[in-house]
Design a protein around this motif. Sequence first.
Motif, mmCIF file in Angstrom:
data_model
loop_
_atom_site.group_PDB
_atom_site.id
_atom_site.type_symbol
_atom_site.label_atom_id
_atom_site.label_comp_id
_atom_site.label_asym_id
_atom_site.label_seq_id
_atom_site.Cartn_x
_atom_site.Cartn_y
_atom_site.Cartn_z
ATOM 1 N N ALA A 46 97.525 62.075 32.217
ATOM 2 C CA ALA A 46 98.481 62.431 33.289
ATOM 3 C C ALA A 46 98.260 61.507 34.488
ATOM 4 C CB ALA A 46 98.352 63.893 33.652
ATOM 5 N N ASP A 47 97.938 62.077 35.672
ATOM 6 C CA ASP A 47 97.763 61.237 36.857
ATOM 7 C C ASP A 47 96.292 61.018 37.195
ATOM 8 O OD1 ASP A 47 97.177 63.787 37.661
ATOM 9 O OD2 ASP A 47 98.380 63.739 39.498
ATOM 10 N N TRP A 66 97.839 57.491 49.185
ATOM 11 C CA TRP A 66 99.088 56.943 48.653
ATOM 12 C C TRP A 66 100.260 57.384 49.515
ATOM 13 C CZ3 TRP A 66 101.485 53.517 45.999
ATOM 14 C CH2 TRP A 66 102.704 53.758 45.394
ATOM 15 N N TYR A 67 101.179 56.481 49.737
ATOM 16 C CA TYR A 67 102.496 56.743 50.316
ATOM 17 C C TYR A 67 102.402 57.402 51.687
ATOM 18 C CZ TYR A 67 107.378 56.255 48.896
ATOM 19 O OH TYR A 67 108.661 55.828 48.742
ATOM 20 N N THR A 105 101.119 61.593 57.312
ATOM 21 C CA THR A 105 101.018 62.336 56.056
ATOM 22 C C THR A 105 100.842 61.341 54.915
ATOM 23 O OG1 THR A 105 102.026 64.063 54.681
ATOM 24 C CG2 THR A 105 103.507 62.390 55.575
ATOM 25 N N GLY A 106 100.391 61.840 53.788
ATOM 26 C CA GLY A 106 100.187 61.008 52.607
ATOM 27 C C GLY A 106 99.530 61.858 51.534
ATOM 28 N N LEU A 107 99.177 61.225 50.433
ATOM 29 C CA LEU A 107 98.681 61.999 49.289
ATOM 30 C C LEU A 107 97.409 61.413 48.710
ATOM 31 C CD1 LEU A 107 102.224 61.800 48.579
ATOM 32 C CD2 LEU A 107 101.262 64.050 48.060
ATOM 33 N N ARG A 117 95.120 60.307 45.509
ATOM 34 C CA ARG A 117 95.537 59.672 44.253
ATOM 35 C C ARG A 117 94.309 59.265 43.420
ATOM 36 N NH1 ARG A 117 99.725 54.494 43.364
ATOM 37 N NH2 ARG A 117 100.252 55.078 41.235
ATOM 38 N N PHE A 118 94.564 59.029 42.155
ATOM 39 C CA PHE A 118 93.572 58.515 41.200
ATOM 40 C C PHE A 118 92.330 59.415 41.129
ATOM 41 C CE2 PHE A 118 95.781 54.343 42.282
ATOM 42 C CZ PHE A 118 96.556 54.375 41.140
ATOM 43 N N VAL A 155 96.463 66.454 42.892
ATOM 44 C CA VAL A 155 97.026 65.755 44.048
ATOM 45 C C VAL A 155 97.313 66.725 45.195
ATOM 46 C CG1 VAL A 155 99.408 65.917 43.164
ATOM 47 C CG2 VAL A 155 98.800 64.110 44.765
ATOM 48 N N MET A 156 96.905 66.312 46.393
ATOM 49 C CA MET A 156 97.130 67.106 47.601
ATOM 50 C C MET A 156 97.722 66.217 48.696
ATOM 51 S SD MET A 156 96.369 70.308 47.176
ATOM 52 C CE MET A 156 96.313 70.912 48.864
ATOM 53 N N ARG A 157 98.572 66.820 49.496
ATOM 54 C CA ARG A 157 99.144 66.123 50.647
ATOM 55 C C ARG A 157 98.320 66.413 51.889
ATOM 56 N NH1 ARG A 157 103.360 63.666 52.195
ATOM 57 N NH2 ARG A 157 104.533 63.971 50.261
ATOM 58 N N ASP A 163 98.132 66.034 56.193
ATOM 59 C CA ASP A 163 98.995 65.895 57.372
ATOM 60 C C ASP A 163 98.072 66.067 58.571
ATOM 61 O OD1 ASP A 163 100.849 66.018 59.396
ATOM 62 O OD2 ASP A 163 102.225 67.364 58.337
ATOM 63 N N THR A 179 97.978 70.051 53.318
ATOM 64 C CA THR A 179 99.102 70.953 53.597
ATOM 65 C C THR A 179 99.901 71.395 52.376
ATOM 66 O OG1 THR A 179 100.582 69.091 53.969
ATOM 67 C CG2 THR A 179 99.458 69.982 55.885
ATOM 68 N N LEU A 180 99.845 70.641 51.289
ATOM 69 C CA LEU A 180 100.686 71.000 50.137
ATOM 70 C C LEU A 180 100.030 70.528 48.855
ATOM 71 C CD1 LEU A 180 103.483 72.087 49.107
ATOM 72 C CD2 LEU A 180 104.329 69.745 49.318
ATOM 73 N N THR A 203 103.406 57.345 38.178
ATOM 74 C CA THR A 203 103.874 57.907 36.923
ATOM 75 C C THR A 203 105.039 58.850 37.214
ATOM 76 O OG1 THR A 203 103.149 59.152 34.980
ATOM 77 C CG2 THR A 203 102.081 59.707 37.045
ATOM 78 N N SER A 230 107.713 60.291 52.051
ATOM 79 C CA SER A 230 106.422 60.239 51.368
ATOM 80 C C SER A 230 106.492 61.152 50.158
ATOM 81 C CB SER A 230 105.318 60.708 52.330
ATOM 82 O OG SER A 230 104.081 60.838 51.658
ATOM 83 N N ILE A 231 106.000 60.687 49.015
ATOM 84 C CA ILE A 231 106.054 61.481 47.786
ATOM 85 C C ILE A 231 104.907 61.065 46.883
ATOM 86 C CG2 ILE A 231 107.674 59.895 46.642
ATOM 87 C CD1 ILE A 231 109.059 62.464 45.463
ATOM 88 N N ASP A 253 102.494 60.302 43.466
ATOM 89 C CA ASP A 253 102.713 59.252 42.464
ATOM 90 C C ASP A 253 103.354 59.795 41.186
ATOM 91 O OD1 ASP A 253 100.118 60.446 41.916
ATOM 92 O OD2 ASP A 253 99.887 58.895 40.402
ATOM 93 N N SER A 254 103.434 61.124 41.046
ATOM 94 C CA SER A 254 104.219 61.699 39.946
ATOM 95 C C SER A 254 105.622 62.057 40.395
ATOM 96 C CB SER A 254 103.537 62.967 39.409
ATOM 97 O OG SER A 254 102.256 62.669 38.932
ATOM 98 N N LYS A 293 105.447 66.175 44.802
ATOM 99 C CA LYS A 293 105.273 66.710 46.152
ATOM 100 C C LYS A 293 105.849 65.717 47.168
ATOM 101 C CE LYS A 293 101.083 69.438 45.304
ATOM 102 N NZ LYS A 293 99.687 69.671 45.713
ATOM 103 N N ARG A 295 109.427 69.699 53.482
ATOM 104 C CA ARG A 295 108.655 69.289 52.309
ATOM 105 C C ARG A 295 108.896 70.241 51.157
ATOM 106 N NH1 ARG A 295 103.558 69.871 56.045
ATOM 107 N NH2 ARG A 295 103.538 72.088 56.376
#
Lengths: 442, 477
Positions: A176-177, A355-356, A368-370, A372-373, A389-391, A393, A441-442, B268, B387-388, B390-391, B394, B420
């Motif tokens: 998966a991720d 990420w992002y 904000t961001g996430l 990853r890996f 994965v968690m966001r 903020d 936050t998410l 992904t 912002s989102i 990698d899948s 979210k 969000r």
Amino acid sequence: MNFHRHFQDIADRVTALTHGEEISLSNYYAEQSDFLRFNRSAVRQPGSVTDIELTVDLVKGRKRASAATRLTGDRAEDEARVAAIVADARQALGAAPDDPFLLFNSSPQSSEHIAENDLPTRAAAIDAITRAGTGRDMVGIYAAGRTAYGFANSLGQRNWHSADSFNLDWCFYHSADKAVKANYAGFEWRDGEFERIAADAANTLPVLSRTPKTVPPGSYRAYLTPAALAEVWGWLGWGAFGLQTHKTRSTPFLRSIDGADELAKNVSLGENIAAGVAPAFQSDGFLRPDRISLIGHGAYDQCLVSPRSSAEYGVATNGANEAEQPQSLDMAGGELKRGDVLRELGTGVYVSNLWYLNYSDRNNGRLTGLTRFASMWVENGEIVAPLNVMRFDDTIYRMLGSELLGLTSEREMILDTGTYGRRSVDSMRLPGALIGDFRLTL
Amino acid sequence: MFDALERAFTRAVPVGIDCSLRAERSISESYSARRGVPAPPRRSTSVGAMITVEHGGAIGYAATTDLSEQGLRRALTDALDWAKASTGRMVPGYPASALTGEKGTFDTLEREPWTAVSPSDKIELLLDLSRRLKVDDRINDWGASIAHAQTESLLLTTKGGGVHQNICVVMPAMFATASSGAQTQRRSFGDSKIRQGGFEVLDDMGFSTAPERIAHEALMLIEAQECPSDRMDIIIGPDQMVLQIHESIGHPLELDRILGDERNYAGTSFVTPEMFGTYRYGSNLLNISFDPAEAGEATSYAFDDEGRRARKEYLIKDGVLARPLGSATSQHRANLDGVANARACAWNRPAIDRMANLNLEPGNSKFDDLVAQVERGIYVETNFSWSIDDSRNKFQFGCEWGQMIEDGHLTRVVRNPNYRGISSNFWRSLKGVGDRDSYFVGGASQCGKGEPNQAVRVGHATPACLFADVDVFGGAA
């Protein structure tokens, strides 16, 4: 093809076509790149790109116009193309109004940097990658070859920067991720070094087979690796350090420049051209100082000042590019030993990668961001499970200010893997950061 | 300009070699003015070609600026070298050949050719807009720009294929930044304003009538209250819907992501191959089409960059996932039907699976009827932050403009509106779709993906949409 000789010929040709009161500025970019894209330890898209781009700016009085073309290496064809874009620029000058913010370097300062290095053959690169990927799910890109930057003006200035380099950027995927991100980049390929990095990355894979941990939104102790921190500075680099965003009060460091907040005293950050891999000249012919302090002991320090901003706001340029973005960021390390990171983290999240990133509230430096890996959940100094994965903020004033517990003494040199339009020469040298309270936050 | 190239290609390719040539000549022009001062005009011509060789079940490509017969021969040798080195090492399911024999043409309709308007008139237009943006001392930064790109492409294959397309895109932009005390707010024309056509696109999009509204709205935002934080209904304006569709439908449906190609970079997807045909992506109101024939949309074309003929297909029909954004190569690898979406950003990058025109089909609701359904909610428009994960699940988006909805009416303006959610359930809360009156044809000028990296333009058309019970919040530390 000898790019350096080609550049010199082209620069001479543009100068010969520059008439009367005109001044010409020529920017030359060339690359001979191999790109090997792979997925599931197999080849996806293999190929090469030979590209030569020339941009000529003509200046006459206070007017300026720009035209660009691709070159071929064929003398007759290139002479025709150069003549065509000089004519295009000259025609555009006729319609261009005076530009009060026109500024270019009129005191010629020539320079030359040439690094010719040994890179693997294509077959050797494919062999190395497929060997490392045997029995694993390996996905990524190998980019290698020569990149060359040249600047010339009709006043006699010539600057040249060329280097042979490689950047192998990949993941070993578990499922998966969940993956381990790794990178081997530099100027001299050594099989042993690549195999060591690949083995280190592979050693993390077994942890990813554990049942992933989902944490509820809330505040957590966190450690950001240098790669994760690079995402933070990489995002802020788009607008946080330029004079224009400073003067128009659109910088995310608004609270810093107003004296309302600042980062922790142990945060010092600069543009360190001398230690980076980017050319030491920019497109208007200005040379860059070896180092510019952007944040000193937590306080906003100098801005990156492009020639255009220099003319607009009456501040001396420090050789920044047009976008006023850093290219060779360098952050001071701290006291925390890398080997002590998990113990000092105790219970919390180990963020291998972010990420992002983007803004939740730019005025207040809130990002904000996430995750990853191979980000992990850690308990009592031990890695327990991969983190779903968690966001986040949170504000830069908390992450790198009130909640910053420490920076690692060891720093990592991260060579940018970007290949939009051309292979990037940006880099960062960063420590990792331990944060006492990091908001998810998410 | 490609006549000589066709002859050179024919002469350069030895008998027995299977290959394609994709050549491109792109001319870009841009004009801008900021704080009342025009920047130097810019013009750029990019000409080059990529040769892709198929050999022994593998491929190799070589891109070059040298379009002479000798230059093509060198590129062909280079590409063949890569293909030989990759033989037996390609990803599973790679097709024996991706070459087509399709022939055809496509041309953007320019009602008012870009070149018919002089550079001086273009600069004067921007100076006029710039003057009209500076309505108050608190407007501390403002500007306008117009950009045009004409891309002529030729695809030739050794199977007799020949596709010639000529595409013109116009991209206007405008912004005003207002600042007072600790508050700075930007209001803009929006980054989603991009269409095929000529100079008429500017009028079609209301470019010349926008500056006063943009400037006054920037001033309103610095005086506005923060957006409240709560769960509530949200009406997303069409220029923000563009990004909502792009990030949380378009990217997760890209088949190369599902196949794992992008896992090291763009990411992904939460979508897996077995979901197609059965998975409920959204409510019954959700209909998403891949429509390369929508008039004036940014990425209308007749053929993709590998020569597949493009036609309209539904990706999501009545809320159920139907097919992915997968080109011929990915379709073969995944054993799924897809669309003609192999696209490259330029001659120097290989084609990959991409969005093109990806649209949300209009429904039956007037905009006022959507508002009237909301007891307590918010209306948002014009993206500011995105912002989102990698899948592609979210997500968090921020907008320039927010306006509360109370008892079925639009009321006070709020600043820093963010929301969000999670893609896999967000679209199921779609409870109202605007009709043709709010239908907006736009897109995105910079969609990044691929290794080596590529940024392409994409088209999105959509009406305003209403979603139930969404997590909305504002700014401040």
